[in-house]
Every structure is written in C-alpha cells, then in structure tokens.
Write a protein that holds these residues in place. Sequence first.
Motif, mmCIF file in Angstrom:
data_model
loop_
_atom_site.group_PDB
_atom_site.id
_atom_site.type_symbol
_atom_site.label_atom_id
_atom_site.label_comp_id
_atom_site.label_asym_id
_atom_site.label_seq_id
_atom_site.Cartn_x
_atom_site.Cartn_y
_atom_site.Cartn_z
ATOM 1 N N ARG A 129 0.846 -1.196 0.000
ATOM 2 C CA ARG A 129 0.000 0.000 0.000
ATOM 3 C C ARG A 129 0.881 1.246 0.000
ATOM 4 N NH1 ARG A 129 -4.582 2.573 2.767
ATOM 5 N NH2 ARG A 129 -3.747 4.356 3.877
ATOM 6 N N GLY A 130 0.596 2.137 -0.944
ATOM 7 C CA GLY A 130 1.360 3.378 -1.011
ATOM 8 C C GLY A 130 2.647 3.281 -1.810
ATOM 9 N N GLN A 131 2.972 2.093 -2.262
ATOM 10 C CA GLN A 131 4.231 1.930 -2.991
ATOM 11 C C GLN A 131 4.086 2.428 -4.424
ATOM 12 O OE1 GLN A 131 5.785 -2.063 -2.862
ATOM 13 N NE2 GLN A 131 7.483 -1.585 -4.251
ATOM 14 N N SER A 147 -4.565 -8.552 -8.145
ATOM 15 C CA SER A 147 -5.373 -8.282 -6.962
ATOM 16 C C SER A 147 -4.978 -6.924 -6.418
ATOM 17 C CB SER A 147 -5.138 -9.356 -5.898
ATOM 18 O OG SER A 147 -3.816 -9.251 -5.404
ATOM 19 N N GLY A 148 -5.904 -6.302 -5.701
ATOM 20 C CA GLY A 148 -5.625 -4.990 -5.143
ATOM 21 C C GLY A 148 -6.174 -3.882 -6.013
ATOM 22 N N ARG A 149 -5.584 -2.704 -5.883
ATOM 23 C CA ARG A 149 -6.109 -1.524 -6.551
ATOM 24 C C ARG A 149 -4.951 -0.575 -6.836
ATOM 25 N NH1 ARG A 149 -11.575 -0.642 -6.896
ATOM 26 N NH2 ARG A 149 -12.011 -2.566 -5.794
ATOM 27 N N VAL A 150 -4.942 -0.023 -8.027
ATOM 28 C CA VAL A 150 -3.816 0.810 -8.465
ATOM 29 C C VAL A 150 -4.337 2.122 -9.004
ATOM 30 C CG1 VAL A 150 -1.997 1.001 -10.207
ATOM 31 C CG2 VAL A 150 -2.337 -1.162 -8.988
ATOM 32 N N LYS A 151 -3.716 3.229 -8.611
ATOM 33 C CA LYS A 151 -4.136 4.510 -9.198
ATOM 34 C C LYS A 151 -3.083 5.004 -10.182
ATOM 35 C CE LYS A 151 -2.278 7.795 -5.722
ATOM 36 N NZ LYS A 151 -2.596 8.818 -4.713
ATOM 37 N N ILE A 152 -3.569 5.583 -11.273
ATOM 38 C CA ILE A 152 -2.724 6.234 -12.267
ATOM 39 C C ILE A 152 -3.003 7.716 -12.143
ATOM 40 C CG2 ILE A 152 -2.116 6.337 -14.727
ATOM 41 C CD1 ILE A 152 -1.884 3.558 -13.532
ATOM 42 N N TYR A 153 -1.969 8.529 -11.991
ATOM 43 C CA TYR A 153 -2.232 9.937 -11.697
ATOM 44 C C TYR A 153 -1.138 10.850 -12.219
ATOM 45 C CZ TYR A 153 1.110 9.032 -7.914
ATOM 46 O OH TYR A 153 2.230 8.671 -7.203
ATOM 47 N N LYS A 154 -1.504 12.117 -12.324
ATOM 48 C CA LYS A 154 -0.580 13.174 -12.717
ATOM 49 C C LYS A 154 -0.384 14.100 -11.523
ATOM 50 C CE LYS A 154 -0.252 13.034 -17.471
ATOM 51 N NZ LYS A 154 0.917 13.394 -18.287
ATOM 52 N N LEU A 155 0.759 14.742 -11.475
ATOM 53 C CA LEU A 155 1.026 15.707 -10.404
ATOM 54 C C LEU A 155 1.350 17.061 -11.006
ATOM 55 C CD1 LEU A 155 3.239 13.708 -7.858
ATOM 56 C CD2 LEU A 155 0.840 14.374 -7.630
ATOM 57 N N SER A 156 0.842 18.124 -10.386
ATOM 58 C CA SER A 156 1.244 19.460 -10.815
ATOM 59 C C SER A 156 2.534 19.819 -10.093
ATOM 60 C CB SER A 156 0.163 20.480 -10.479
ATOM 61 O OG SER A 156 0.178 20.759 -9.093
ATOM 62 N N ILE A 157 3.108 20.936 -10.535
ATOM 63 C CA ILE A 157 4.409 21.319 -9.995
ATOM 64 C C ILE A 157 4.332 21.590 -8.501
ATOM 65 C CG2 ILE A 157 4.365 23.831 -10.221
ATOM 66 C CD1 ILE A 157 7.069 23.398 -11.802
ATOM 67 N N ASP A 158 3.164 22.009 -8.032
ATOM 68 C CA ASP A 158 3.039 22.291 -6.605
ATOM 69 C C ASP A 158 2.346 21.151 -5.855
ATOM 70 O OD1 ASP A 158 0.950 23.070 -8.193
ATOM 71 O OD2 ASP A 158 0.144 24.453 -6.714
ATOM 72 N N HIS A 190 2.109 8.739 -13.310
ATOM 73 C CA HIS A 190 2.581 7.944 -12.180
ATOM 74 C C HIS A 190 1.609 6.802 -11.892
ATOM 75 C CE1 HIS A 190 5.294 11.325 -11.133
ATOM 76 N NE2 HIS A 190 4.273 12.070 -11.468
ATOM 77 N N ALA A 191 2.126 5.751 -11.259
ATOM 78 C CA ALA A 191 1.265 4.657 -10.811
ATOM 79 C C ALA A 191 1.639 4.290 -9.385
ATOM 80 C CB ALA A 191 1.414 3.439 -11.719
ATOM 81 N N MET A 192 0.613 4.128 -8.540
ATOM 82 C CA MET A 192 0.846 3.774 -7.144
ATOM 83 C C MET A 192 -0.193 2.757 -6.697
ATOM 84 S SD MET A 192 0.730 6.244 -3.764
ATOM 85 C CE MET A 192 2.260 7.097 -4.130
ATOM 86 N N ALA A 193 0.245 1.806 -5.865
ATOM 87 C CA ALA A 193 -0.688 0.826 -5.314
ATOM 88 C C ALA A 193 -1.474 1.476 -4.181
ATOM 89 C CB ALA A 193 0.077 -0.392 -4.803
ATOM 90 N N LEU A 194 -2.814 1.388 -4.237
ATOM 91 C CA LEU A 194 -3.638 1.963 -3.176
ATOM 92 C C LEU A 194 -3.774 0.989 -2.009
ATOM 93 C CD1 LEU A 194 -6.503 3.667 -5.214
ATOM 94 C CD2 LEU A 194 -4.550 4.723 -4.082
ATOM 95 N N GLU A 195 -3.619 -0.295 -2.306
ATOM 96 C CA GLU A 195 -3.616 -1.323 -1.269
ATOM 97 C C GLU A 195 -2.471 -2.272 -1.626
ATOM 98 O OE1 GLU A 195 -7.116 -3.479 -2.195
ATOM 99 O OE2 GLU A 195 -8.407 -1.697 -2.297
#
Lengths: 227, 227
Positions: B35-37, B54-65, B94-99
């Motif tokens: 989780r959180g990795q 198994s589990g859940r993964v988020k794909i996301y973008k980040l702004s500069i701030d 980016h990709a991060m495991a939510l669990e």
Amino acid sequence: MEIIASVAAIPLFRGLTPEQYDQLGTIATVQQFERGQTIFSEGAAGAGFFVVQSGRVKIYKLSIDGKEQILHVFGPGEPFAEVAVFLGAPFPAHAMALERSSCYFFPRAAFTGLIASNPSLAMNMLASLSIRLRQFAHMIEDLSLKEVPGRLAAHLLFLSSQQDGGDRLRLHITKAQLASLLGTIPETLSRILAKLQKQGIIAADGAEITIIDRERLEELASGEARL
Amino acid sequence: MEIIASVAAIPLFRGLTPEQYDQLGTIATVQQFERGQTIFSEGAAGAGFFVVQSGRVKIYKLSIDGKEQILHVFGPGEPFAEVAVFLGAPFPAHAMALERSSCYFFPRAAFTGLIASNPSLAMNMLASLSIRLRQFAHMIEDLSLKEVPGRLAAHLLFLSSQQDGGDRLRLHITKAQLASLLGTIPETLSRILAKLQKQGIIAADGAEITIIDRERLEELASGEARL
DNA sequence: CGCTGCGTTGAGCTTCTTCAACGATCGTGG
DNA sequence: CCACGATCGTTGAAGAAGCTCAACGCAGCG
C-alpha cells in the motif's frame, strides 16, 4: 485508382507493403464536406473511420446548454473516429469540417479484416491510439491542474514546435475555437492574451503571434509562474 | 505454471486459444506492491505493461506544486501502462498501489512479438485502448463542461451501474481520492455531498451511499439541473 | 450598404480554492 | 490498555479565477 497512391502517404499506413496499400485503396472512399458541415454526430452509428485528406476537422463535445469542448482539431494525414471501428459502438463525439475538407473513409468490416491479416497495420493502429491516449491524458492534466494562462502558454509552445520551432507562429483556428480547445470561453482567452502582451511575453497581431519571452512562457506552461 | 491458468481469466485476453495463453503465461511475471508503494513514475522508461491481479492501483498526474489528478483507478483484471508498450516511450503518468496489490507484468518486446503473430490479441488490445480513449473523452467533457456536482452525480450513477445497479453503493476509494478523480479537492467534495444529502437526493454513511432520488441525480449528471 | 461572425472590453456574480481549525478513527508502540 | 500520531473528513471565512451578460468595434461579404 489515384486513391491507392495517396493512401500510401498517410503516416498511419507508413511501412506497409504495396499490396497492403492496394488493399487499403480498394476499400477506401473519399467524402467531401463543406465548411461548417457536420460529418457525424455523437451517438450516431459508427460505420467506419476517416482520415483527413485536405482541410481541417474538429472533434467536439457539447453540453446540454450548448457549450462546446473541442477534443481535437485534425489536419491532413490524421485519422479520426477509429474508436467506433474497434468497439462497434456509436461515435462518442461530434465531428464538423472547419473548412471545405475531404476525407478518406474506411468501412469498419473491411478494415478490421485487413488488420487481422496485417500485423504491421495493427501495430501502426495501436501506436496511433496510444498517441491519442497520451494527448488526452495531457489534456486532462492541463484542464485539472493548470489555469487558463498555463494552458494557453503550453499550447503556444506546442504550436511553435509544430511549426518551424521559431518564435513566430500562426493560429490555424479562430480564437473562439482556440478557447473551446483550451476549455474556456472567448472572453477569457481574449483577456489573457491581452495580459500576456502587456507583460511583454508575446506580441499578437490577429492570428499571428510572436513569442518574445520564451522563458517566461515556459514558466507559465509548467505552472512555476503566474500572471 | 499457475500463471498460465490465471492469465486466461483476464478480460483483455478473452477468446484466445490455449496455446496463446501458454505463450502469455510464459512471458508474464508477477510483482507485489505494498500500500502506497510507487509502481512507476512519470517519465520512467516503459519496459512493459501491467495487469492488476489483486488490489487496486491509481494512475495519476502531479502538478508542480503537488496537486494530484487521478486518471484511473484500476482493479483486478484491468491492464495499465499499455501506451508505453506501443510507443516505446516513457510512462506518461505515475502509478501507485492503493492497497497491497499484485500485478502481472508483460515485458514489451516479448508482448509485441505475440501481438504480431496473434491478430485476435491485437484486436483485443485495440478494443481495450479504444475503451480507454472513450473514458478519457468523457472525463475531458466532464471536467470542462460540468461543474463538480454534475461530475459527482455522474460518478455515483456510474458506480451504481458498475455494482449491482441498485440504489445502494460503496466507494472503494477514500473521499480524498474521489475528489482527485473528479478534479477537485476534498473540501469541495465534502460540501457537495452535504448539500446532496440536505436536499434528500442521497444518503451517505461513510463509504456507503444510497441514492434516494435517482431522477434528480440524473438531471444533475446531465447538466439539466443545478444544486 | 447593411448584415453577420469574430473579437474585445467592462461590470457583476458564481463557483471553487485556499487557509485554518477541529473531530473522528485507526494502528502502533509504550 | 491507553496514549499518541497520522490520516481522513468536515466546516467556516475569505479570496481568486473564470463565467455571464451586455455593449461595441471591426472586417468580410452578399
């Protein structure tokens, strides 16, 4: 068939064999559209996909009260409405010719047949959709994480790189359309262009825009700076 | 190899022959994430793509701030980062495991090889990317043409249809993550949820949400009505 | 010559974000 | 078992960004 020869010039079909061009040219037809003419509407059955031969085409969504968000403006050589082909689903957006345009049309069934027997065509198509996906991801990022000045700055830099890479660039669409592409309205775009000029970042003369302070423009585009 | 058997259960690979499953199972490996990795970061080289086991993964973008926009939350059976495969380009997000999650990993070169010799795999992939594209188009439309209440309403109706289709539904992510997925912030989401409850449109108890007035919710989602 | 579409500018307002404070829950370590 | 910190969620007040509405200039074109 002159169609066959010109089909070979489409980037999407790069690297295919002459026989494959033949096949593509055989199934393709050409359609003409007048400026302002609707090519298809959201929800209509997708019988195939298009490639712009000449002119300019906008793909857009409409809100219930008539507001428009342009998803893409496509020029010569660019395919559109491929999604309908691979899902056999209705068109997910509207398409309209911005100028008198002509497009190749590839009927769905014939094209999927070609794909099944031409792996390199399939790979080209996969790459094309991937690029589209990346562009959309970028658009979502901009809409959600940047303010209008940042989006405008990023777009101007994009246009510069698309054209000669120099500091002088031309808008190929009206400012109202640019506003819709950036997810805003003409009034707001106009004000922000005025601000950018007042601050000496750009100079604008109608559709002709000159980047004066590229560094500040890049800071705006990346979100480091504000107006 | 147990991998082979489980690979066959992935929707993306539906309709393939047993030999094709064998081939897929041969090139796949399994990776575990806490989780959180972080699974990968934007800009990193894309050596292949993933399918959630198994589990859940988020794909996301980040702004500069540091502001985040979630593009997708993927659960079991769903592929992600395919774009990197077909473009040979860096990951665009980016990709991060939510669990705590485990994912199949398919290396790029081996997979493109399979595609070239398996037309039905190529077609599946094209359909998958097309669905993704349609989702993104919808997201752009929502971000640009709807206000936050409309986006929330649309998402709740989507969740209802995804789950049993009834009026009772569960959020599988935190409200902060939901806010990021809807292109807003937790404070705003909280206020709008409160309003929806006050108006008797929904009832919320933690992650448990009940649709009380589906008609009004649909009006909100379509943009006909306002709060 | 007048019409129509495009672009600009001003005033007021709505929506959303920012900043700040606070309560609740949960897992962990003392 | 309790205390603690961290995460999560909620609420209030103030401010900023962008939208709406309205008016007007301008150019192209029938």
